[in-house]
Design a protein around this motif. Structure first.
Motif, mmCIF file in Angstrom:
data_model
loop_
_atom_site.group_PDB
_atom_site.id
_atom_site.type_symbol
_atom_site.label_atom_id
_atom_site.label_comp_id
_atom_site.label_asym_id
_atom_site.label_seq_id
_atom_site.Cartn_x
_atom_site.Cartn_y
_atom_site.Cartn_z
ATOM 1 N N LEU A 241 -89.276 0.966 54.873
ATOM 2 C CA LEU A 241 -90.501 0.996 55.697
ATOM 3 C C LEU A 241 -90.603 -0.264 56.550
ATOM 4 C CD1 LEU A 241 -93.379 2.369 53.400
ATOM 5 C CD2 LEU A 241 -92.381 3.496 55.395
ATOM 6 N N LEU A 242 -90.409 -1.412 55.922
ATOM 7 C CA LEU A 242 -90.522 -2.683 56.653
ATOM 8 C C LEU A 242 -89.531 -2.747 57.810
ATOM 9 C CD1 LEU A 242 -90.943 -5.023 53.561
ATOM 10 C CD2 LEU A 242 -92.611 -4.794 55.418
ATOM 11 N N LEU A 243 -88.296 -2.352 57.555
ATOM 12 C CA LEU A 243 -87.275 -2.396 58.599
ATOM 13 C C LEU A 243 -87.540 -1.348 59.678
ATOM 14 C CD1 LEU A 243 -84.165 -2.916 56.311
ATOM 15 C CD2 LEU A 243 -85.186 -4.611 57.845
ATOM 16 N N GLU B 59 -89.619 -14.727 48.029
ATOM 17 C CA GLU B 59 -89.069 -14.788 46.672
ATOM 18 C C GLU B 59 -89.760 -13.808 45.735
ATOM 19 O OE1 GLU B 59 -88.048 -18.734 45.141
ATOM 20 O OE2 GLU B 59 -88.460 -19.548 47.139
ATOM 21 N N GLY B 60 -90.650 -12.982 46.275
ATOM 22 C CA GLY B 60 -91.268 -11.940 45.476
ATOM 23 C C GLY B 60 -90.357 -10.732 45.355
ATOM 24 N N CYS B 61 -90.835 -9.696 44.698
ATOM 25 C CA CYS B 61 -90.012 -8.505 44.465
ATOM 26 C C CYS B 61 -89.570 -7.857 45.778
ATOM 27 C CB CYS B 61 -90.785 -7.504 43.615
ATOM 28 S SG CYS B 61 -89.940 -5.932 43.374
ATOM 29 N N ASN C 265 -90.808 3.394 45.351
ATOM 30 C CA ASN C 265 -89.816 2.440 44.855
ATOM 31 C C ASN C 265 -89.541 1.359 45.891
ATOM 32 O OD1 ASN C 265 -87.453 3.278 46.565
ATOM 33 N ND2 ASN C 265 -87.740 5.210 45.468
ATOM 34 N N VAL C 266 -88.870 0.313 45.473
ATOM 35 C CA VAL C 266 -88.677 -0.849 46.341
ATOM 36 C C VAL C 266 -87.745 -0.530 47.508
ATOM 37 C CG1 VAL C 266 -86.723 -1.908 45.116
ATOM 38 C CG2 VAL C 266 -88.397 -3.365 46.281
ATOM 39 N N HIS D 155 -85.784 -8.294 47.926
ATOM 40 C CA HIS D 155 -84.983 -7.111 48.272
ATOM 41 C C HIS D 155 -84.831 -6.980 49.793
ATOM 42 C CE1 HIS D 155 -85.631 -5.861 44.081
ATOM 43 N NE2 HIS D 155 -84.637 -5.018 44.261
ATOM 44 N N LEU D 156 -85.889 -7.306 50.519
ATOM 45 C CA LEU D 156 -85.822 -7.260 51.982
ATOM 46 C C LEU D 156 -84.792 -8.267 52.499
ATOM 47 C CD1 LEU D 156 -86.838 -6.421 54.820
ATOM 48 C CD2 LEU D 156 -88.651 -8.149 54.562
ATOM 49 N N ILE D 157 -84.813 -9.468 51.943
ATOM 50 C CA ILE D 157 -83.873 -10.503 52.384
ATOM 51 C C ILE D 157 -82.435 -10.074 52.125
ATOM 52 C CG2 ILE D 157 -83.027 -12.816 51.778
ATOM 53 C CD1 ILE D 157 -85.962 -13.715 51.691
#
Length: 522
Positions: A291-293, A94-96, A284-285, A100-102
């Protein structure tokens, strides 16, 4: 006797003089000024400072404009294939960055997304939290420090892939909430790793910070993240799960200092800036999510890789950002320099960067971490430097003992964490090649740079001690040649290092090496 305010303004002509005058009027470390005369003078000086910046061609556009627009490649086909039919769990969902990742995971069509976040957690000791269905996401209010609650969630949801984002995000707050930061970061991470192994999760991706690339640090936020990186590196080498990691830098959509400036401007308050000539590297987000993906695709079994944005651009001065925001607001607001606060006090060490490749500088990795560039040229892929897992395990047990004592002064936890990072870092230097350590010293200990920065070598004492101790008993002529270091340069280095009385024995060794090599040469 305090100088007259009018005379201060009159004699402040160029940018440097204006900044010095502001610092003279309100010395760094002072409380927020409230005297109307001081505020009026600061307001005039700030207006002059804005004019000085504009005269240099600055403040014409958002200093972060390029960062907002920047994008990196997403390995969409490969990522989608990996995610197809999978249950994905996100801590800190539920963070920034997590939210966005979800959203992106839902867009990519995963089977189910599970969010674990303490944001709405009314009882952190709840053993069996109940999931709340919201669209295609199941939300759990749970703290990653609560092993039983996490076990309950893992047992129900049986995730295939885990993104571990939950952590303290504010360096200044980490210095106040030391116990909470350490237990959340380090022991929350321990819980996630253990459950990933127990429930046969396929992959786990961890979000870290560029601050963790420091060779050693005593700041709680950076040190706790660095410790977590070692935890994941050890799990990657010993466990069955494939682990990956990303290192973020300042994320604009989640920027605490930008929000602080914006809030002050909105409320017509004086704007505080830590100090002049303080710079931030930003992303930026969208880059963070990609990056995570991408880490799903770029990770590999048996070792921990980390990835960062390659083209971060030049760091941006925080003062310039503050002045731009004031200018855009149309308000006549003053600024002052509050001074550096805990969590932001460590100076950047030039030996952090591999200056043999000046066109490929990565501020989010250090010289001892091998790196290469991905096929699309957007990402640095790095590998962790080898360290002692025995020392890591030792200090994990020490920290667990300390945090279990309810009323132990939190400064003792910080000191133990700093000692842990120092000793594990020492184990890294003991395994690094001596020629590389010499290069780091050569790049990091430069008399001209120290003079230009106006700082003493003593601000780098902790890291220099570790580097010099890592060289003890390991030098010869060939190593100096391989490090591209002449005897004269070596002697200049020794002369600067000799100002550190704490490493007198090691300095004597370096001096003996120099004498022996000169005798052989003669």
């Amino acid at each position: 006797m305090k100088p007259k305010f009018d005379s201060l303004v009159v004699r402040s002509i160029n940018k440097a003089e204006i900044i010095r005058t502001i610092q003279q009027l309100v010395p760094p470390g002072s409380t927020t000024p409230e005297d109307p005369r001081v505020l009026a003078t600061l307001q005039t000086l700030t207006a002059k400072l804005i004019q000085a910046y504009m005269a240099e061609g600055k403040l014409q556009a958002d200093p972060f404009a390029d960062v907002h627009e920047r994008r990196i490649h997403l390995y969409q086909a490969e990522v989608s294939k990996q995610l197809q039919g999978k249950v994905v769990l996100v801590t800190g969902g539920e963070g920034c960055v997590g939210s966005h990742l979800i959203n992106k995971l839902v867009e990519l069509g995963v089977r189910r997304v599970v969010s674990v976040d303490k944001a709405r957690c009314s009882n952190s000791l709840e053993l069996k939290p109940i999931g709340e269905q919201k669209a295609s996401v199941t939300l759990y209010a749970a703290d990653v420090r609560n092993y039983d609650a996490l076990t309950h969630i893992f047992g129900i949801e049986k995730p295939d892939i885990v993104f571990h984002l939950a952590a303290q995000r504010l360096p200044w707050l980490a210095e106040i909430q030391i116990r909470e930061t350490v237990t959340t970061s380090i022991f929350g991470t321990q819980n996630i790793i253990q459950l990933c192994e127990n429930y046969r999760v396929q992959q786990c991706i961890f979000s870290s910070t560029g601050k963790a690339s420091r060779y050693s640090t005593t700041e709680v936020y950076a040190a706790s993240k660095k410790f977590c990186e070692w935890q994941f590196a050890q799990a990657a080498s010993e466990g069955k799960v494939i682990y990956g990691m990303v290192r973020f830098t300042h994320i604009l959509e989640n920027s605490s200092f930008c929000k602080q400036i914006d809030d002050n401007i909105q409320q017509n308050r004086i704007v505080n800036v830590h100090a002049p000539a303080r710079y931030v590297t930003a992303q930026n987000v969208s880059e963070a999510v990609h990056l995570l993906l991408n880490a799903i695709v770029l990770s590999q079994p048996g070792s921990l890789r980390f990835i960062t944005v390659r083209n971060l651009g030049w760091p941006t001065e925080t003062l310039e950002v503050a002045l731009y925001k004031i200018l855009q607001s149309g308000k006549q607001l003053p600024i002052y320099f509050q001074g550096l606060i805990p969590g932001y006090e460590e100076y950047f060490f030039l030996g952090h960067i591999d200056w043999s490749k000046p066109t490929e500088i990565n501020l989010l990795a250090n010289v001892l971490e091998p790196q290469f560039i991905d096929d699309y040229g957007d990402i640095f892929i790095g590998e962790m430097a080898p360290f002692s897992p025995q020392l890591l395990s030792k200090y994990l047990a020490v920290l667990q003992t300390l945090v279990d004592v309810p009323f132990l002064p939190e400064i003792q936890i910080k000191q133990s964490l700093g000692k842990a990072v120092e000793e594990v870092a020492s184990s890294i230097f003991s395994q690094a090649s001596p020629q590389t350590l010499l290069k780091i010293l050569k790049w990091g200990v430069n008399s001209k740079s120290l003079l230009a920065e106006g700082i003493s070598i003593h601000v780098y004492r902790d890291i220099l001690e570790l580097l010099v101790q890592g060289l003890y008993g390991r030098l010869n002529k060939e190593i100096l040649i391989n490090a591209q270091m002449t005897l004269n340069t070596f002697d200049e280095l020794i002369e600067i290092l000799a100002n550190l009385s704490s490493i007198a024995e090691e300095i004597a060794y370096l001096q003996a090496v120099s004498r022996n090599l000169r005798e052989l040469k003669g």
